[in-house]
Design an enzyme around this catalytic site. Structure first.
Site, PDB file in Angstrom:
ATOM      1  N   LYS A 140       0.080   4.213  -0.168  1.00 18.55           N
ATOM      2  CA  LYS A 140      -0.598   5.404   0.395  1.00 18.55           C
ATOM      3  C   LYS A 140      -0.391   6.590  -0.563  1.00 18.55           C
ATOM      4  CE  LYS A 140       0.402   3.549   4.899  1.00 18.55           C
ATOM      5  NZ  LYS A 140       0.180   3.696   6.307  1.00 18.55           N
TER       6      LYS A 140
ATOM      7  N   GLY B 299       2.679   2.185  10.597  1.00 18.42           N
ATOM      8  CA  GLY B 299       3.583   3.316  10.404  1.00 18.42           C
ATOM      9  C   GLY B 299       4.318   3.739  11.671  1.00 18.42           C
TER      10      GLY B 299
ATOM     11  N   HIS C 230      -9.396   0.906   5.144  1.00 16.47           N
ATOM     12  CA  HIS C 230      -8.094   1.134   5.766  1.00 16.47           C
ATOM     13  C   HIS C 230      -8.279   2.058   6.968  1.00 16.47           C
ATOM     14  CE1 HIS C 230      -3.985   2.461   6.429  1.00 16.47           C
ATOM     15  NE2 HIS C 230      -3.612   1.375   5.767  1.00 16.47           N
TER      16      HIS C 230
ATOM     17  N   ASN D 214       0.875  -1.182   0.000  1.00 15.62           N
ATOM     18  CA  ASN D 214       0.000   0.000   0.000  1.00 15.62           C
ATOM     19  C   ASN D 214       0.910   1.230   0.000  1.00 15.62           C
ATOM     20  OD1 ASN D 214      -1.818   2.052   0.484  1.00 15.62           O
ATOM     21  ND2 ASN D 214      -2.188   1.484   2.628  1.00 15.62           N
TER      22      ASN D 214
ATOM     23  N   SER E 228       3.713  -2.275  10.178  1.00 13.28           N
ATOM     24  CA  SER E 228       5.177  -2.279  10.287  1.00 13.28           C
ATOM     25  C   SER E 228       5.806  -3.620   9.909  1.00 13.28           C
ATOM     26  CB  SER E 228       5.621  -1.829  11.681  1.00 13.28           C
ATOM     27  OG  SER E 228       5.183  -0.494  11.924  1.00 13.28           O
TER      28      SER E 228
ATOM     29  N   GLU F  16      -4.965  -5.215  10.692  1.00 16.41           N
ATOM     30  CA  GLU F  16      -3.931  -4.199  10.856  1.00 16.41           C
ATOM     31  C   GLU F  16      -4.162  -3.443  12.162  1.00 16.41           C
ATOM     32  OE1 GLU F  16      -2.168  -2.877   6.873  1.00 16.41           O
ATOM     33  OE2 GLU F  16      -4.016  -1.752   7.133  1.00 16.41           O
TER      34      GLU F  16
ATOM     35  N   GLU G  68      -6.721   4.482   8.044  1.00 12.60           N
ATOM     36  CA  GLU G  68      -6.587   5.919   7.769  1.00 12.60           C
ATOM     37  C   GLU G  68      -7.894   6.469   7.198  1.00 12.60           C
ATOM     38  OE1 GLU G  68      -3.000   5.618   5.463  1.00 12.60           O
ATOM     39  OE2 GLU G  68      -1.945   4.996   7.281  1.00 12.60           O
TER      40      GLU G  68
END
Ligand code: PEP
Length: 248
Positions: A11, A171, A93, A9, A210, A165, A95
């Site tokens: 992003k 991240g 996701h 991904n 990560s 996730e 985010e």
């Protein structure tokens, strides 16, 4: 035996320079990989990446709109993604849940739209640090999974992949330990088995948060972890290829 998937991904990162260095190398890697390799670049680059990807490297989008078409400025429909010969789209996701306020109901609609267009939806789920510390991990994660699968027919499950996730691991450099990840993956599979054991056994459940070359092998060796969804490390060709090889 479930085929592993390693998905990158990007992003909102990337450039033509990155595409030109990364995609040909991944296209080569995909030819000999036993795992499926998927890249999800920003939507602007999807056509170019698809053209360079060859036959084996899979290309997916990071998001889609739930409607077929209409007055939704800035959005992209699943039909458009299918027309570009893409195979996958990420939905839910963390985010998008946190920054854009996407709800489980909306994510279920996007998943249905993706599947209806012939795409595989990669459903991302995961708990925040606060939810984990309050002992709510399984409540939250299984709630997110059920909110979507309850809206699907069992026949649609072959077009669904789940990505666990943990939000606190995305991240941040903090990976869930393989035991922590396996525990949640097993719980997801058990919850799916409440609908259909056969379909639950076939579902690919990826770990994300990560993932890097140094931890991929241990994570991917867990019985219910069927590959990874990789953010930062997917932008580095050597690192991402090492992660892909860990899935072999
Ligand atoms: C992600 O964005 O889905 C992700 C897992 O990111 P990272 O690998 O950078 O934690």
């Amino acid at each position: 035996m479930r085929k592993k998937i390693v998905a990158g991904n990007w992003k909102m990162n990337g450039s033509y320079e990155l595409i030109n260095s990364l995609v040909p190398a991944l296209a080569e890697e995909a030819k000999q990989s036993q795992a499926e390799i998927l890249v999800c670049p920003p939507s602007l680059f999807l056509g170019d990446v698809r053209r360079q990807a060859g036959e084996r490297l899979l290309v997916g989008a990071q998001n889609c709109h739930e409607a077929e078409s209409g007055a939704f400025t800035g959005e992209v429909s699943t039909g458009m993604l299918a027309e570009l010969q893409l195979s996958h789209v990420l939905v839910g996701h963390s985010e998008r849940r946190a920054i854009y306020g996407e709800t489980d109901a909306l994510i279920a609609q996007k998943t249905k739209a993706a599947i209806a267009a012939g795409l595989v939806a990669v459903l991302c789920v995961g708990e925040t640090l606060e939810e984990r510390e309050n002992g709510r991990t399984l409540d939250v994660v299984l709630g997110q999974v059920k909110a979507v699968v309850e809206q699907l027919e069992l026949a649609d499950w072959s077009k669904l992949v789940v990505a666990y996730e943990p939000v606190w691991a995305i991240g941040t450099g903090k990976t869930a330990s393989s035991d922590q990840a396996q525990e949640v993956h097993r719980a997801i599979r058990e919850a799916l088995a409440g609908f259909s054991q056969e379909h639950a056994d076939a579902m690919r459940i990826l770990y994300g948060g990560s993932v890097k070359a140094a931890n991929a092998e241990e994570l991917f060796a867990c019985p219910d972890i069927d590959g990874g969804l990789v953010g930062g490390a997917s932008l580095n060709v050597d690192e991402f290829i090492s992660i892909c090889r860990a899935a072999n």
